[in-house]
Write an enzyme that holds these catalytic residues in place. Structure first.
Site, PDB file in Angstrom:
ATOM      1  N   GLY A  35       0.737  -1.184  -0.038  1.00 35.50           N
ATOM      2  CA  GLY A  35      -0.068  -0.055   0.058  1.00 35.50           C
ATOM      3  C   GLY A  35       0.796   1.097   0.060  1.00 35.50           C
ATOM      4  N   ASP A  58       3.070  -2.184 -13.631  1.00 31.71           N
ATOM      5  CA  ASP A  58       3.698  -2.562 -12.782  1.00 31.71           C
ATOM      6  C   ASP A  58       3.844  -4.313 -12.803  1.00 31.71           C
ATOM      7  OD1 ASP A  58       3.318  -0.143 -11.703  1.00 31.71           O
ATOM      8  OD2 ASP A  58       2.107  -0.642  -9.974  1.00 31.71           O
TER       9      ASP A  58
HETATM   10  C1  MEV Z   1       0.745   3.112  -9.831  1.00 29.64           C
HETATM   11  O1  MEV Z   1       1.862   2.363  -9.379  1.00 29.64           O
HETATM   12  C2  MEV Z   1       0.932   3.860 -11.153  1.00 29.64           C
HETATM   13  C3  MEV Z   1      -0.302   4.542 -11.655  1.00 29.64           C
HETATM   14  O2  MEV Z   1       0.023   5.171 -12.928  1.00 29.64           O
HETATM   15  C4  MEV Z   1      -1.329   3.448 -12.086  1.00 29.64           C
HETATM   16  C5  MEV Z   1      -1.264   2.457 -13.220  1.00 29.64           C
HETATM   17  O3  MEV Z   1      -0.230   2.572 -13.996  1.00 29.64           O
HETATM   18  O4  MEV Z   1      -1.812   1.672 -13.170  1.00 29.64           O
HETATM   19  C6  MEV Z   1      -0.749   5.426 -10.967  1.00 29.64           C
END
Ligand code: MEV
Length: 317
Positions: free
Chosen positions: A104, A152
Site C-alpha cells: 500500500g 507494474d
Molecule cells: C501506480 O503504481 C501507477 C499508476 O500510474 C497506475 C497505473 O499505471 O496502473 C498511478
C-alpha cells in the site's frame, strides 16, 4: 508437492498517472520480492495465508463473495479456481505469501503478488511462460483494480528497466543502468484505485491544462531515455524533480511528501513520488558519493532504505 515463485516490487522513475492517458512510463523492478508457495489440499477449498491476514473459501463460493477486509486477496482465489478448473483437478490449493515489499505504499506489491501467485499456483500443473504469467496476472489484478495500466505487473514479471505504454506495451531499456535509489516512506497508506479516480476527475475539470502537463511529461520521458543511455545521473535527477513538479500540479503530492522531497534533494541527484502518490513513497536518485548522506538526511524524517534495480523479474524456485 510445493510450487514456489517470487516476483519483485517496482518503482516508477517517470510517468505515473500520465501513462493512463496515452503517455509512457519508465519503471524498474527492485531488489525486494514477494514469495508465493502453493500446494494441493484434499478439501475443495482455497486457503491464503499471509502476514496481512488469512482467508479460506469453498471453491464453489469464490465468485459470489464480497471479500470485505481481505478484498485484496480476491485475485488469488480467482487464479487458483481458474487453474483447478482448467486442469479438471478435484482438489483445493493453499497459497502462502511472504513479502519483503511493504503493502500500500506505491512499491507495486499488489502487482508483484499477482505475478508470484499466478506462477506458483499454475506451477503445480505446468510452468507458464513469462508472457502467459503477465497476461493472467493483469487479468487477475483487474478484478480489484480495473483501470490498471499493467505497467507494474509487466515490470515485475520481466524485471529490469523498461519503458511502458498502455498501447505499445513494454520495451526493455538496453543500457541496463545500475541505478542506486533511496526509498523513503511517508507512512501514509494510499489506495491507488481511489487516487487514479481523483486524477481522472482533475483531468476532466482541467482538460487543456492536463493536456499541457501530458506534453511536458512526454518531453521528460524522452529526455530521460537519452540521459539513461549516457548514464547521466545529474540530468536524470533534475528530470525526476521536474516530474515531481507535474505530480504536484495534479495534486498527488502531500505536505509530508513535499517535506521528504525537500530533504532528499539536499543531497541526492533528484527526487519524486513513486506510484500513485497521496502518501506512499518517494524515490531519490543517488550513487556511492551521496547514498549515505541521503539516508542520514531522510531518516530524520521518515523510514528509508536503499534499493537497486532487479534484472531477474519472476523466478521459479
Ligand atoms: C501506480 O503504481 C501507477 C499508476 O500510474 C497506475 C497505473 O499505471 O496502473 C498511478
Amino acid at each position: 508437492m510445493k510450487s514456489t515463485a517470487s516476483a519483485p516490487g517496482k518503482v516508477i522513475l517517470f510517468g505515473e498517472h500520465f501513462v493512463l492517458y496515452g503517455g509512457k512510463a519508465i519503471l524498474c523492478s527492485i531488489n525486494k520480492r514477494i514469495f508465493a508457495t502453493s500446494q494441493f489440499l484434499d478439501e475443495k477449498k482455497v486457503k491464503v495465508r499471509s502476514s496481512l491476514g488469512n482467508a479460506e473459501l469453498d471453491i464453489r463460493s469464490i465468485s459470489e463473495l464480497d471479500f470485505g477486509t481481505t478484498r485484496f486477496m480476491r485475485p488469488f482465489f480467482y487464479i487458483a479456481k481458474r487453474a483447478l478448473e482448467e486442469h479438471g483437478e478435484n482438489k483445493g490449493i493453499e497459497i502462502v505469501l511472504e513479502s519483503e515489499v511493504p503493502a500500500g505504499i506505491g512499491l507495486g506489491s499488489s502487482s508483484a503478488v499477482c505475478v508470484a501467485v499466478t506462477a506458483s499456483v499454475n506451477g503445480l500443473f505446468e510452468r507458464l511462460s513469462k508472457q502467459e504469467v503477465v497476461k493472467r496476472a493483469i487479468e487477475a489484478e483487474r478484478i480489484i483494480f480495473k483501470e490498471t495500466s499493467g505497467a507494474d505487473t509487466s515490470v515485475s514479471t520481466f524485471g529490469g528497466l523498461m519503458i511502458y505504454g498502455t498501447n505499445s506495451g513494454f520495451q526493455e531499456i538496453s543500457s541496463k543502468n545500475d541505478l542506486d535509489l533511496v526509498i523513503a516512506n511517508s507512512s501514509q497508506v494510499h489506495n491507488t484505485k481511489e487516487i487514479v479516480r481523483q486524477v481522472r476527475t482533475f483531468k476532466e475539470k482541467n482538460v487543456d491544462f492536463f493536456d499541457q502537463l501530458c506534453k511536458q511529461e512526454d518531453e521528460i520521458v524522452n529526455e530521460a531515455l537519452s540521459a539513461l543511455k549516457k548514464n547521466d545521473l545529474n540530468t536524470l535527477g533534475l528530470l525526476m524533480s521536474k516530474n515531481q513538479d507535474l505530480l504536484q500540479e495534479i495534486k498527488v503530492s502531500t505536505k509530508q511528501i513535499d517535506l521528504l522531497i525537500r530533504e532528499a534533494k539536499k543531497t541526492s541527484y533528484g527526487a519524486k513520488i513513486t506510484g500513485a502518490g497521496v502518501g506512499g513513497c518517494i524515490i531519490s536518485l543517488v550513487d556511492n558519493s551521496n547514498l549515505a548522506a541521503t539516508i542520514d538526511n531522510l531518516k530524520k524524517v521518515a523510514d528509508c532504505f536503499p534499493v537497486k534495480i532487479d534484472y531477474q523479474g519472476l523466478l521459479y524456485i
